[in-house]
Design a protein around this motif. Structure first.
Motif: not given
Length: 681
Positions: A168-189
């Motif tokens: 994260g970039e800011q102290f205490g912003e709770y970076y990583g409290a949520s996430l999703v892994a998805i191939d947005i542009n359908h390039d296979g990754y």
């Protein structure tokens, strides 16, 4: 679409060997009409290790992810004294449990707070992404943390060896409290979207606006392509949850929904962003709010895929005479009668426990807001209170949330959804006015009630009220001499060693009544010169007694090394602040007289000097009215008398007369004694 269903209860508790209740967590997985219980941290022998939580507070199932029916993962952020872990099951083998954790990580990192699974790189391996929003907190124990977000782990190992880190970039912003892994542009990754719901655009204001980070994979690495935030959404915690909703607009890109659960005073909202080749759309395309009043409209229509659109003969095309369609309206059960229209009759009354505040006497203000509904159910009913200027809030109702906006305080309260008919609610707030700033003359309260339901005509005029509390200040000053002094003796010109005579005067300033004062102005008049002669030295003024650590003293004449005071015989000196209640300060004035200058004017024909210092004190706080206090310090200087020399002839004559008198006395005594002796014989 996965055929697996994972249902978890992260606060499910078990009993260990010492009969302690531990929230180790529990999940149920269903697939192929089977139900499997997954509780990897239930073993009672491993609940605690070295008096620390090991399995006991794992809270497994706090986050979940399923990848193409071959990988099931869920987070356990409380594992190993809240270092956190990720539990993984492979290829429908639920007998063997893989637990991934970072043994050298810090406690309270919360790894597993969020979990995602995907193929991010060209090696085509499956990776687990696990958020740890309180990891790497810069060592500031008990303060806000700079969240380390995720670790990408290869599933063939149990230990986390140099995983890929994104921070994260800011102290205490709770970076990583949520996430999703998805191939947005359908390039296979697989691409990655990470939420930081506690992000604040300004450290000087209450924030928690929240934001998300978009990382696009090029097969070799994850590139940070976007940061999306709603900067005006104070307190919304945008990014608390993130999920894929599929391709809703059929453009072959995955679309994303992002939650902001605390927007609009806790009402919450869901934002829809469309997928694009480079990430997500810059702006949301739809915003979903809770609405229990507006009916849902559902429609269904059908069409043939091969139609004769050119009005030419086509042996493969059917002729469609009419396009079938159907629509239906689904109403919510509002409890508002057969007309399905909710008409509320709301009334509000705002009161305080005091009509005015005397600074220093009144310590607190209690604000009570009474709201009642004498009509039908009112939906999304909210109360907003604005306090100008912002003062310290001591007690906040559980239904409310406070935010500072510039110099004002805003309080938002949820009154219920619905706020049922014939219901009375009281919102009570307690404010601290003991240390209110001296420039504040009044406190203004504005209260407003809103609802999405219809209102009666009478109630509309009663949902906006304001109340003003005046701030009164009462303080007075009294100057007193510390003590009467005896005359100060000084030598004459012939016998003294130096020409200056040091002396000091002391006066006490007593502030009375309740209120504090920021500054007291003292005007000190000291005799300085006579005709052309300056006979008193520049004084030194100091505090002998300080009523508080903040009390200071300051004079308006320059602090030079000149031995004499300026030509003016009037000095302005200020001191303060003095806190509420009675306060006492003692001021010492140290100076000196130039005796030679005085003697040159009076030619040594004086025996006494009466030195009078006049002092007046005044409060210069504009809101406080106080009379001047005056006193005079009079010092008496007395010259020591000089004994004159006696003439020599007087001394000789006195000695001769004394000898003659002594001889006469001796002669008389001799004669008397001789006569008595003769008589005896």
């Amino acid at each position: 679409m996965s055929k697996h269903t994972l249902l978890c209860a992260p606060r499910w508790t078990n009993i260990d060997s010492h009969r302690r209740v531990n929230p180790s967590g529990l999940c149920y997985l269903t697939y192929n009409k089977q139900q499997i219980r997954l509780s990897p941290f239930q073993n009672p022998n491993y609940q605690r290790e070295n008096k620390k939580c090991y399995y006991s507070h794992a809270m497994s199932g706090f986050s979940t992810a399923i990848y193409r029916e071959s990988v099931v993962a869920f987070g356990a952020p409380g594992f190993y004294n809240f270092r956190g872990a990720v539990v993984v099951y492979l290829n429908n083998d639920y007998e063997n449990t893989l637990i991934f954790y970072a043994k050298k990580s810090e406690e309270d990192s919360y790894m597993g707070y969020s979990v995602g699974i995907g193929k991010f790189f060209s090696d085509k391996r499956i990776y687990i992404a696990a958020g740890a929003p309180r990891c790497q907190d810069t060592g500031c124990v008990g303060l806000k943390y700079l969240g380390l977000v995720l670790k990408l782990l290869h599933l063939t190992v149990h230990a986390l060896r140099q995983p890929l880190m994104l921070n994260g970039e800011q102290f205490g912003e709770y970076y990583g409290a949520s996430l999703v892994a998805i191939d947005i542009n359908h390039d296979g990754y697989s691409d990655l979207i990470v939420g930081a719901p506690f992000y604040s655009p300004s450290m000087n204001e209450y924030g928690d606006c929240g934001r998300i980070f978009v990382y696009m994979s090029n097969g070799e690495r994850l590139e940070h392509s976007q940061t999306i935030s709603l900067l005006t959404n104070i307190g919304a915690r945008f990014g608390s949850s993130i999920t894929s909703v599929g391709d809703v607009n059929f453009d072959n890109f995955e679309d994303i929904a992002i939650g902001a659960p605390y927007e609009d005073g806790g009402q919450g909202a869901i934002y829809l962003y469309l997928g694009q080749p480079s990430g997500l759309s810059k702006h949301f395309v739809q915003k979903y709010l809770e609405d229990k009043v507006t009916p849902l409209e559902m429609s269904l229509s059908s069409n043939l895929s091969h139609l004769n659109k050119e009005n030419e003969f086509c042996k493969h095309c059917a002729i469609l005479l009419d396009q079938p369609s159907s629509s239906k309206q689904l109403d919510f059960l509002t409890g508002c009668g057969s007309d399905k229209l909710c008409v509320a009759h709301l009334e509000m009354n705002v009161t305080t426990d005091v009509s005015e505040v005397v600074e220093g006497l009144n310590k607190e203000i209690e604000l009570s807001v009474l709201i009642k509904n004498e009509g039908e159910n009112a939906y999304l009913t909210k109360l907003k209170i604005k306090v100008v200027p912002a003062i310290n809030l001591v007690k906040l109702d559980v239904k409310c949330k406070s935010d500072h906006l510039n110099d004002d305080l805003e309080i938002n309260c949820n009154l219920g959804d619905p706020f049922e008919e014939n219901t009375l609610k009281v919102i009570s707030l307690l404010f601290d006015v003991n240390a209110i700033d001296s420039y504040v003359n009044r406190i203004h309260f504005e209260a407003n009630v809103t609802t999405i339901s219809e209102l009666t005509e009478k109630s509309e005029s009663k949902l906006n009220q304001s109340l003003t509390i005046d701030i009164k200040r009462y303080a007075s000053l009294r100057l007193e001499k510390v003590q009467e002094r005896n005359a100060i003796l000084f030598d004459g010109r012939e016998t003294r060693a130096v020409d200056h005579l040091l002396f000091s005067s002391m006066v006490q300033i007593l502030k009375e009544n309740y209120s504090s004062v920021e500054e007291i102005q003292l005007k000190i008049k000291i005799p300085a010169s006579l005709r052309t002669k300056t006979f008193s030295y520049k004084p030194e003024i100091s505090l002998r007694n300080k009523p508080s650590e903040k009390t200071q003293i300051k004079c308006d004449f320059d602090d030079t090394e000149l031995p004499l005071i300026p030509e003016e015989d009037e000095l302005l000196e200020s001191k303060g602040p003095m806190e509420s209640g009675p306060q006492l300060a003692v001021i010492e004035i140290l100076s000196a007289l130039n005796l030679s200058a005085i003697e040159s004017e009076f030619e040594s024909t004086f025996d006494f000097i009466l030195f009078s210092t006049d002092i007046t004190a005044n409060l210069i706080n504009p809101p406080i009215l106080s009379n001047l206090s005056e006193t005079s310090i009079e010092l008496l200087f007395e010259k020591i008398p000089v004994q004159k020399a006696v003439s020599l002839w007087i001394s000789i004559t006195s000695c001769i007369i004394g000898v003659l008198i002594l001889v006469t006395i001796l002669f008389v005594l001799f004669k008397v004694s001789e006569k008595k002796l003769f008589s005896v014989y």
